[in-house]
Design a protein around this motif. Structure first.
Motif, mmCIF file in Angstrom:
data_model
loop_
_atom_site.group_PDB
_atom_site.id
_atom_site.type_symbol
_atom_site.label_atom_id
_atom_site.label_comp_id
_atom_site.label_asym_id
_atom_site.label_seq_id
_atom_site.Cartn_x
_atom_site.Cartn_y
_atom_site.Cartn_z
ATOM 1 N N UNK A 204 0.849 -1.190 0.000
ATOM 2 C CA UNK A 204 0.000 0.000 0.000
ATOM 3 C C UNK A 204 0.883 1.239 0.000
ATOM 4 N N UNK A 205 0.663 2.108 -0.975
ATOM 5 C CA UNK A 205 1.392 3.380 -0.995
ATOM 6 C C UNK A 205 0.471 4.462 -0.461
ATOM 7 N N UNK A 206 0.982 5.275 0.447
ATOM 8 C CA UNK A 206 0.229 6.431 0.936
ATOM 9 C C UNK A 206 0.926 7.684 0.425
ATOM 10 N N UNK A 207 0.188 8.459 -0.354
ATOM 11 C CA UNK A 207 0.774 9.651 -0.964
ATOM 12 C C UNK A 207 -0.001 10.889 -0.513
ATOM 13 N N UNK A 208 0.516 12.034 -0.877
ATOM 14 C CA UNK A 208 -0.143 13.281 -0.497
ATOM 15 C C UNK A 208 0.909 14.367 -0.440
ATOM 16 N N UNK A 209 0.472 15.621 -0.586
ATOM 17 C CA UNK A 209 1.434 16.716 -0.586
ATOM 18 C C UNK A 209 2.205 16.805 0.732
ATOM 19 N N UNK A 210 3.347 17.448 0.665
ATOM 20 C CA UNK A 210 4.134 17.675 1.868
ATOM 21 C C UNK A 210 3.291 18.457 2.876
ATOM 22 N N UNK B 43 6.714 7.855 -8.691
ATOM 23 C CA UNK B 43 7.296 6.659 -9.297
ATOM 24 C C UNK B 43 7.255 5.491 -8.317
ATOM 25 N N UNK B 44 7.569 5.771 -7.058
ATOM 26 C CA UNK B 44 7.549 4.701 -6.059
ATOM 27 C C UNK B 44 6.119 4.240 -5.801
ATOM 28 N N UNK B 45 5.189 5.194 -5.813
ATOM 29 C CA UNK B 45 3.807 4.814 -5.514
ATOM 30 C C UNK B 45 3.239 3.849 -6.559
ATOM 31 N N UNK B 46 3.847 3.832 -7.757
ATOM 32 C CA UNK B 46 3.391 2.907 -8.806
ATOM 33 C C UNK B 46 3.633 1.448 -8.422
ATOM 34 N N UNK B 47 4.443 1.221 -7.379
ATOM 35 C CA UNK B 47 4.667 -0.150 -6.894
ATOM 36 C C UNK B 47 3.496 -0.674 -6.082
ATOM 37 N N UNK B 48 2.628 0.226 -5.648
ATOM 38 C CA UNK B 48 1.558 -0.174 -4.740
ATOM 39 C C UNK B 48 0.443 -0.948 -5.430
ATOM 40 N N UNK C 124 -2.274 -0.760 -4.025
ATOM 41 C CA UNK C 124 -3.304 0.207 -3.657
ATOM 42 C C UNK C 124 -2.598 1.522 -3.362
ATOM 43 N N UNK C 125 -3.116 2.601 -3.897
ATOM 44 C CA UNK C 125 -2.503 3.906 -3.652
ATOM 45 C C UNK C 125 -3.541 4.792 -2.963
ATOM 46 N N UNK D 247 -1.814 -3.357 -12.068
ATOM 47 C CA UNK D 247 -0.488 -3.687 -12.590
ATOM 48 C C UNK D 247 0.615 -2.915 -11.882
ATOM 49 N N UNK D 248 0.813 -3.218 -10.601
ATOM 50 C CA UNK D 248 1.892 -2.514 -9.904
ATOM 51 C C UNK D 248 3.233 -2.839 -10.549
ATOM 52 N N UNK D 249 4.092 -1.853 -10.643
ATOM 53 C CA UNK D 249 5.397 -2.099 -11.266
ATOM 54 C C UNK D 249 6.329 -2.732 -10.237
#
Ligand code: ADP
Ligand code: MG
Length: 218
Positions: A32-38, A185-190, A192-193, A209-211
């Motif tokens: 699971x990738x957790x993203x969001x602005x700084x 780029x890293x979040x593409x591994x998840x 789920x994002x 299709x996580x990379x």
């Protein structure tokens, strides 16, 4: 089975409403990738999940153990590399010293740091420190790793190496991964994002299709 379930988590710092109402789940086996602005509260979320910060309200439920990897490694500076890794297994999990040392040395070998057992964190490069931190997290035999910008303090090439190591070790050992990153780029591994914005979950995208780490387009 959910290894982590967060419901209606709220956290403010005085009048700064950082986590307004966060609910999310992590299934066993997921990346699971957790993203969001700084400044959007990603680290605060992780800190609340791990007791480093006290949430104002909401519930956090774990199934099984977890390990932590931070952006700035957070090794104990006054402990040798070996002691950094052996500490929790001995003091928290009540392993014997002999058993903990054997496992710590095995993990150090795996991390390519077999010869660094007796040095101190300040004698290591950033990439080497992060490898020790990963070994320390894995020594607790966790079901899940929670990583906050694990490559954020490293140059690109070192970051790639670390991410590959992390990913390979987790795959091999069946460890579920939650990675906080502002790097698309890293979040593409998840698988789920999850995007955090304005204190709430802004979106959850299932990625069919996580990379793999080798395919990341840095
Ligand atoms: P992110 O990890 O997404 O960049 P953080 O969780 O570190 O964001 O921070 C979210 C907001 O909360 C920021 O505005 C930050 O300044 C504030 N913040 C974080 N920790 C504290 C604290 N201990 N006291 C006061 N404000 C804090
Ligand atoms: Mg952060």
């Amino acid at each position: 089975m959910k290894l982590l379930e967060i419901e209606n988590l709220k956290k403010s710092f005085e009048d700064l409403d950082v986590l307004h109402d966060i609910s999310l789940g992590v299934e066993e086996g997921e990346v699971v990738a957790i993203i969001g602005p700084s400044g959007s509260g990603k680290s605060t979320l992780l800190r609340c999940c791990t007791g480093l910060e006290q949430a104002d309200s909401g519930t956090i439920h774990y199934e099984g153990s977890y390990g932590l990897v931070f952006q700035n490694f957070n090794l104990f500076p006054h402990y040798s590399v070996l002691k950094n890794i052996m500490d929790a297994p001995i003091s928290v999990q009540k392993q014997s010293k002999k058993e903990a040392e054997k496992e710590a040395r095995r993990l150090l070998e795996k991390m390519g740091l077999g010869d660094k057992a007796d040095v101190y964190p300040c004698q290591l490069s950033g990439g080497q420190q992060q490898r020790v931190a990963i070994a320390r997290a894995l020594a607790k035999n966790p079901k899940m790793l929670l990583c906050d910008e694990p490559t954020g303090a490293l140059d690109i090439n070192t970051g790639k190496t670390i991410l590959k190591l992390l990913s390979d070790m987790c795959k091999k050992n069946g460890i579920t991964v939650v990675v906080i990153t502002h790097n698309q780029a890293i979040s593409a591994m998840g698988d789920k994002v999850i995007k955090i914005k304005n204190g709430i979950v802004d979106s959850v995208v299932i990625n069919d299709n996580p990379v793999s780490v080798d395919e990341i387009d840095w």
